[in-house]
Design an enzyme around this catalytic site. Sequence first.
Site, PDB file in Angstrom:
ATOM      1  N   THR A 174      40.121  38.434  34.616  1.00 40.28           N
ATOM      2  CA  THR A 174      40.894  38.221  35.835  1.00 40.28           C
ATOM      3  C   THR A 174      40.074  37.366  36.796  1.00 40.28           C
ATOM      4  OG1 THR A 174      42.144  40.278  35.641  1.00 40.28           O
ATOM      5  CG2 THR A 174      41.970  39.320  37.839  1.00 40.28           C
ATOM      6  N   PHE A 176      39.615  36.102  40.694  1.00 40.18           N
ATOM      7  CA  PHE A 176      39.878  36.538  42.062  1.00 40.18           C
ATOM      8  C   PHE A 176      39.483  35.421  43.027  1.00 40.18           C
ATOM      9  CE2 PHE A 176      38.987  40.204  39.484  1.00 40.18           C
ATOM     10  CZ  PHE A 176      39.799  41.221  39.944  1.00 40.18           C
TER      11      PHE A 176
END
Length: 277
Positions: A174, A176
């Site tokens: 992921t 960010f």
Amino acid sequence: MKKQIAIQGIKGSFHHEAANHVFGKDIELSECHTFDKVIQQVISKEADYGVMAIENSLAGCIIPNYNLIRASQLDVCGEVGIRVRLNLLGLKGVKAASLTELRSHQMALRQCATFLNGLDDVRVVEAFDTAGSAKEIADGKLSQVGAIAGKLAASEYGLEVLSEGIEDHELNYTRFLVLKHSDQAHITESSNKLSIYFETSHDPGSLAKLLSVISGLGLNLSKLQSYPVPSKNTHYGFFAALEFQEEKQVDHLKILLDSMTIVFEILGTYEKGQTYG
């Protein structure tokens, strides 16, 4: 004075882990149920920075977050990537086979579809946060409920890892973005990445011409995401991330894209982030 960092979720979440990588562990967290609340915390200066997930290698881009960032007029000032290892957590001493319910954030559930499809007679419940699900189990001593979350959540709330690495693919990352209150945009010595938003005309080849200009300036297009503009039927906007070596490349880009686009906005300049895990 410790930095105040707004995150979606609570202590032990993957947003917490991302914040630790960017700012270190000596921080104060502002725990938010929604991404919109993260934005509001930074806008109001209740938090110094916000950390917001923007894309996952399995579940894809989080388009609403792109729109939230753009509408907020906050500056993107950094990024970080983490390897997301999802685990089945439960109270200590509990067996996975005895669970009748699993809880987690919808993105985590999507990333564990194969594992979940292999379960029988287990209720799957969407929650606002991975770590929040773990905390609910610990606080309520829910022996028949499991959470899908990271090891940081297990450590934070005293739960046991019942099954490790249950995500669909081991290359589960992921990305960010780090947000700060809007200032006059500037490029620091360490800046080498740029986030932008633009809309082109409907003329044939308009997007291709723009991409050719980006390439001609020696910029590396590392991300291009389209989305339908709500107020304009069949019209699309684009979010892009570009890597550069010199500030003059950005100056030239501004001049050229101002003349080639209907809408052109710089969302932030920052140093290309590391990926951990």
